[in-house]
Design a protein around this motif. Structure first.
Motif, PDB file in Angstrom:
ATOM      1  N   LEU A 117       0.829  -1.201   0.000  1.00 21.47           N
ATOM      2  CA  LEU A 117       0.000   0.000   0.000  1.00 21.47           C
ATOM      3  C   LEU A 117       0.872   1.262   0.000  1.00 21.47           C
ATOM      4  N   HIS A 118       1.985   1.215   0.731  1.00 17.54           N
ATOM      5  CA  HIS A 118       2.910   2.339   0.783  1.00 17.54           C
ATOM      6  C   HIS A 118       3.485   2.604  -0.614  1.00 17.54           C
ATOM      7  N   PHE A 119       3.866   1.534  -1.311  1.00 17.03           N
ATOM      8  CA  PHE A 119       4.395   1.695  -2.661  1.00 17.03           C
ATOM      9  C   PHE A 119       3.325   2.224  -3.610  1.00 17.03           C
ATOM     10  N   GLN A 120       2.084   1.751  -3.455  1.00 16.55           N
ATOM     11  CA  GLN A 120       1.002   2.235  -4.312  1.00 16.55           C
ATOM     12  C   GLN A 120       0.864   3.752  -4.192  1.00 16.55           C
ATOM     13  N   PHE A 121       1.034   4.268  -2.966  1.00 17.06           N
ATOM     14  CA  PHE A 121       0.903   5.717  -2.801  1.00 17.06           C
ATOM     15  C   PHE A 121       2.164   6.450  -3.248  1.00 17.06           C
ATOM     16  N   TYR A 122       3.314   6.158  -2.621  1.00 13.05           N
ATOM     17  CA  TYR A 122       4.520   6.946  -2.877  1.00 13.05           C
ATOM     18  C   TYR A 122       5.194   6.589  -4.201  1.00 13.05           C
ATOM     19  N   GLY A 123       4.895   5.406  -4.738  1.00 15.07           N
ATOM     20  CA  GLY A 123       5.440   5.044  -6.040  1.00 15.07           C
ATOM     21  C   GLY A 123       4.484   5.399  -7.160  1.00 15.07           C
ATOM     22  N   ILE A 124       3.304   4.787  -7.149  1.00 16.04           N
ATOM     23  CA  ILE A 124       2.380   4.949  -8.268  1.00 16.04           C
ATOM     24  C   ILE A 124       1.673   6.304  -8.240  1.00 16.04           C
ATOM     25  N   ILE A 125       1.036   6.641  -7.117  1.00  8.07           N
ATOM     26  CA  ILE A 125       0.245   7.880  -7.076  1.00  8.07           C
ATOM     27  C   ILE A 125       1.141   9.112  -7.174  1.00  8.07           C
ATOM     28  N   VAL A 126       2.140   9.209  -6.299  1.00  8.42           N
ATOM     29  CA  VAL A 126       2.967  10.417  -6.253  1.00  8.42           C
ATOM     30  C   VAL A 126       3.852  10.541  -7.492  1.00  8.42           C
ATOM     31  N   LYS A 127       4.503   9.459  -7.879  1.00  6.38           N
ATOM     32  CA  LYS A 127       5.513   9.550  -8.938  1.00  6.38           C
ATOM     33  C   LYS A 127       4.936   9.406 -10.353  1.00  6.38           C
ATOM     34  N   ILE A 128       3.732   8.836 -10.489  1.00  5.28           N
ATOM     35  CA  ILE A 128       3.149   8.660 -11.830  1.00  5.28           C
ATOM     36  C   ILE A 128       1.875   9.479 -11.985  1.00  5.28           C
ATOM     37  N   TYR A 129       0.879   9.237 -11.114  1.00  4.21           N
ATOM     38  CA  TYR A 129      -0.411   9.904 -11.284  1.00  4.21           C
ATOM     39  C   TYR A 129      -0.312  11.416 -11.083  1.00  4.21           C
ATOM     40  N   PHE A 130       0.430  11.856 -10.060  1.00  2.43           N
ATOM     41  CA  PHE A 130       0.532  13.298  -9.833  1.00  2.43           C
ATOM     42  C   PHE A 130       1.303  13.973 -10.960  1.00  2.43           C
ATOM     43  N   GLU A 131       2.312  13.303 -11.495  1.00  2.00           N
ATOM     44  CA  GLU A 131       3.046  13.860 -12.633  1.00  2.00           C
ATOM     45  C   GLU A 131       2.118  14.006 -13.841  1.00  2.00           C
ATOM     46  N   ALA A 132       1.292  12.976 -14.075  1.00  2.00           N
ATOM     47  CA  ALA A 132       0.378  13.028 -15.219  1.00  2.00           C
ATOM     48  C   ALA A 132      -0.682  14.113 -15.020  1.00  2.00           C
ATOM     49  N   GLU A 133      -1.266  14.168 -13.828  1.00  2.00           N
ATOM     50  CA  GLU A 133      -2.294  15.168 -13.551  1.00  2.00           C
ATOM     51  C   GLU A 133      -1.736  16.583 -13.630  1.00  2.00           C
ATOM     52  N   ASP A 134      -0.468  16.750 -13.325  1.00  2.00           N
ATOM     53  CA  ASP A 134       0.148  18.066 -13.290  1.00  2.00           C
ATOM     54  C   ASP A 134       0.065  18.765 -14.644  1.00  2.00           C
ATOM     55  N   ARG A 135       0.024  17.975 -15.729  1.00  2.00           N
ATOM     56  CA  ARG A 135      -0.045  18.599 -17.063  1.00  2.00           C
ATOM     57  C   ARG A 135      -1.331  19.411 -17.193  1.00  2.00           C
ATOM     58  N   ASN A 136      -2.417  19.030 -16.485  1.00  2.00           N
ATOM     59  CA  ASN A 136      -3.675  19.777 -16.566  1.00  2.00           C
ATOM     60  C   ASN A 136      -3.471  21.241 -16.207  1.00  2.00           C
ATOM     61  N   ARG A 137      -2.546  21.498 -15.266  1.00  2.00           N
ATOM     62  CA  ARG A 137      -2.384  22.852 -14.726  1.00  2.00           C
ATOM     63  C   ARG A 137      -1.700  23.791 -15.712  1.00  2.00           C
ATOM     64  N   CYS A 138      -1.250  23.262 -16.828  1.00  2.00           N
ATOM     65  CA  CYS A 138      -0.759  24.139 -17.889  1.00  2.00           C
ATOM     66  C   CYS A 138      -1.909  24.893 -18.551  1.00  2.00           C
ATOM     67  N   TYR A 139      -3.125  24.380 -18.421  1.00  2.00           N
ATOM     68  CA  TYR A 139      -4.285  24.948 -19.101  1.00  2.00           C
ATOM     69  C   TYR A 139      -5.216  25.681 -18.137  1.00  2.00           C
ATOM     70  N   PHE A 140      -5.304  25.212 -16.891  1.00  2.00           N
ATOM     71  CA  PHE A 140      -6.126  25.816 -15.851  1.00  2.00           C
ATOM     72  C   PHE A 140      -5.818  25.091 -14.547  1.00  2.00           C
ATOM     73  N   TRP A 141      -6.246  25.673 -13.429  1.00  2.00           N
ATOM     74  CA  TRP A 141      -5.988  25.029 -12.140  1.00  2.00           C
ATOM     75  C   TRP A 141      -6.820  23.754 -12.043  1.00  2.00           C
ATOM     76  N   SER A 142      -6.191  22.665 -11.577  1.00  2.00           N
ATOM     77  CA  SER A 142      -6.851  21.361 -11.509  1.00  2.00           C
ATOM     78  C   SER A 142      -6.686  20.792 -10.107  1.00  2.00           C
ATOM     79  N   THR A 143      -7.757  20.205  -9.582  1.00  3.35           N
ATOM     80  CA  THR A 143      -7.731  19.708  -8.214  1.00  3.35           C
ATOM     81  C   THR A 143      -8.607  18.468  -8.088  1.00  3.35           C
ATOM     82  N   SER A 144      -8.465  17.759  -6.973  1.00  4.06           N
ATOM     83  CA  SER A 144      -9.333  16.618  -6.661  1.00  4.06           C
ATOM     84  C   SER A 144      -9.609  16.599  -5.166  1.00  4.06           C
ATOM     85  N   PRO A 145     -10.885  16.591  -4.765  1.00  2.00           N
ATOM     86  CA  PRO A 145     -11.207  16.560  -3.332  1.00  2.00           C
ATOM     87  C   PRO A 145     -10.848  15.252  -2.644  1.00  2.00           C
ATOM     88  N   PHE A 146     -10.586  14.200  -3.412  1.00  2.00           N
ATOM     89  CA  PHE A 146     -10.168  12.940  -2.789  1.00  2.00           C
ATOM     90  C   PHE A 146      -8.817  13.083  -2.103  1.00  2.00           C
TER      91      PHE A 146
END
Length: 613
Positions: free
Chosen positions: A430-459
């Motif tokens: 579970l630790h790897f799922q968060f600090y490996g997959i979510i932080v290092k992959i998903y957050f990097e991918a989501e970050d591209r949204n902010r080039c166009y407008f502010w992007s957020t998730s309440p989760f």
């Protein structure tokens, strides 16, 4: 990427500070409507920002500090903000730093932010990020200087081209990211979530102190029944939606046929915040069920809805995504840029974009589908899981391309997993799922949204997520907690089909499909091989332009040969039509990233209007 970039010299350099800064900024990717500003310029420090006018940047000064906030702090605002930041600065630069105070402060702050502090008297600087690391920040330092930036190219555009960290490159091919703070570039790291970076020019030192780390062994709420947990989580979720929404700008939810985005839309509706919704689709790929489900959710919540068609990926799209994230977002995701550009045409930069990112990472049961009995088995499963679900290249091929043995990579991953604070293997996973997959992959991918407008998730609200991960896995099994959670927000939405599961939550068809999907990850490699035997791989044609570009990169960029085995690469590319297309794209993304870093240009520039896929 929009955001901050800074250089601090600890002593005079051959290239002057301003010249070094301008050289680094000149090579950054930017859009029409971006402006570059310098907020702080002394003999030793230059702090600048490149962004559109609606991007959240606040710069302030008091008698002791220069302060910059990138992103949003949802708990502190208005007249209290300057006083709160000044208080933090005095604590950070005091002779007896109180780590417990800073930790408690961070854990009480909901938001996506990077805080920068500069001390007037001593010249010390500090950076502090939120406990999720929602805004990736890269840094490099030595005894002469410190540089940090939201766009990694600012760090390797300053002088000599960067050198490849081959072990981290092997991990990147195998997992989609380097381990821990590592990137594929030697000496360039990404700031770990919940971390304080402190630079002392007098001592020519940079210290890095981690203040917060989630521990996925510490489960609570075992005495609360599933309805009680769902009700408490729903209340926190509605609050998270309310404080992220804006009364002065449009709120827009990217709505799919899944559960997470409909929960966000429901949360905004319950919070009484006005919002619109939009769904992207691609002919031949997006099912009609997906579109129909999204439309029903919007209709049920009485929210405006629009469907936006996508086209195939052009080389110009991949080049744009490469420019935005420098290879840290897979280039097969370039198809989504059409969607963002269309939304920006309709709304401009001034919109709050909501996604359902993170819902599938905290409300369903996330335990591994098979029991883990030893660390080596856990490492093997992580590798196979990324081969199937993450579309990475696998253990053997990643090792062969980078000159390591499979044992080298497996043992380095096992050592990384062993260092996690959790005692159980399930907790480490579970630790790897968060600090490996979510932080290092998903957050990097989501970050591209902010080039166009502010992007957020309440989760990824701190109160909500911290609570949700402590709920018992048994209550989360078969989406039981999620079903009750959604019922608390908007009962009617649970009766709308969950796209891809052939039925609404709780239905027999849903449970059957869920069981089949879970079985796929018991032996991920077997699942992929079985799919290839039954249906054949999802292949690219031999004449695909992608193979032509790969061959051209190899022919014209010999420096890549120091990091990758060209003989092996030539063989793979020659037989690339036998691969799954996503594995070809994974290799393509990696070569494009290395080419951009080592040469400053991309072969994609030669094919601007060519359809890639």
């Amino acid at each position: 990427m929009p955001g901050l970039h800074m250089i601090q010299h600890f002593e005079p350099q051959a290239m002057g500070l301003y010249g070094q800064f301008q050289k680094a900024v000149a090579g950054l990717y930017s859009f029409s409507g971006y402006q570059r500003s310098i907020y702080l310029h002394t003999d030793a420090i230059i702090l600048g920002v490149g962004a559109y006018s609606a991007y959240p940047i606040v710069f302030m000064e008091d008698q002791d500090h220069h302060l910059l906030i990138e992103g949003r702090l949802y708990n502190v605002s208005g007249p209290n903000l300057k006083a709160e930041m000044g208080k933090l600065g005095r604590m950070i630069f005091s002779t007896s730093l109180d780590a417990a105070f800073l930790r408690n402060w961070l854990e009480s702050q909901d938001g996506e932010f990077i805080l920068f502090f500069s001390h007037r008297q001593t010249g010390k600087t500090a950076v502090l990020n939120d406990i999720f690391g929602r805004l990736p920040l890269y840094y490099r330092y030595n005894s002469h200087s410190l540089s940090l930036a939201r766009d990694i190219r600012f760090l390797y555009n300053q002088g000599q081209r960067p050198e490849v960290d081959r072990l981290s490159l092997a991990h990147f091919l195998m997992l989609g990211h380097g381990l821990g703070e590592k990137t594929v570039w030697q000496g360039i790291d990404v700031l770990t979530p919940g971390t304080l970076l402190l630079a002392d020019p007098a001592k020519k030192q940079v210290s890095i102190q981690r203040l917060h780390e989630f521990n996925f062994s510490q489960m609570g709420h075992k005495d609360e029944n599933v309805r009680g947990n769902a009700e408490r989580l729903a209340e926190k979720f509605v609050t998270a939606c309310r404080i992220r929404a804006d009364n002065e700008m449009p709120n827009l939810v990217s709505l799919s046929g899944g559960l997470d985005s409909r929960a966000v839309a429901a949360g905004l509706a319950v919070a009484g915040m006005p919002f619109s919704t939009a769904t992207f689709y691609q002919q031949g790929y997006t099912s009609q069920v997906e579109i129909r489900c999204a439309a029903k959710v919007a209709e049920q919540l009485k929210a405006p809805w629009q469907a936006i068609p996508l086209k195939g990926i052009r080389c110009s799209d991949s080049l744009e995504l490469l420019g935005i994230k420098a290879g840290f977002s897979p280039l097969y995701m370039a198809f989504i840029l059409t969607y963002f550009r269309e939304l920006q045409c309709r709304y401009g930069f001034r919109v709050i974009h909501f996604t359902g990112d993170g819902g599938d990472q905290c409300l369903p049961a996330l335990r591994p589908p098979i029991p883990m009995t030893h660390l080596k088995g856990l490492a093997d499963y992580v590798i196979q899981d990324n081969f199937l679900g993450g579309r990475r290249l696998g253990l053997g091929l990643s090792a062969a391309l980078t000159g390591f043995t499979p044992r080298d990579l497996r043992e380095s991953l096992a050592a990384h997993l062993a260092a996690f604070p959790e005692k159980s293997l399930e907790g480490k996973w579970l630790h790897f799922q968060f600090y490996g997959i979510i932080v290092k992959i998903y957050f990097e991918a989501e970050d591209r949204n902010r080039c166009y407008f502010w992007s957020t998730s309440p989760f990824y609200s701190v109160p909500f997520y911290s609570d949700a991960i402590q709920c018992p896995q048994g209550q989360k099994s078969r989406f039981n907690l999620y079903r009750h959670f959604l019922a608390k927000l908007a009962p009617a939405l649970g009766g709308i089909e969950y796209s891809g599961y052939h039925g609404p939550l709780g239905s027999a068809r849903f449970y059957l499909k869920h069981a089949v999907k879970r079985m796929k990850f018991i032996r991920p490699a077997w699942t992929l091989y079985g799919k290839h035997l039954l249906k054949g791989p999802d292949k690219l044609p031999a004449q695909a332009v992608l193979f032509r570009i790969l061959k051209q990169i190899m022919a014209n960029r010999p420096a890549l040969g120091a990091a990758l085995d060209f003989t092996r690469l030539e063989h793979l590319i020659a037989h690339g039509q036998n691969w799954d297309r996503y594995h070809v794209f994974s290799l393509f993304s990696t070569l494009a990233m290395l080419e951009l870093g080592l040469y400053g240009h991309s072969t994609l520039e030669d094919y601007p209007n060519v359809l890639l896929v």
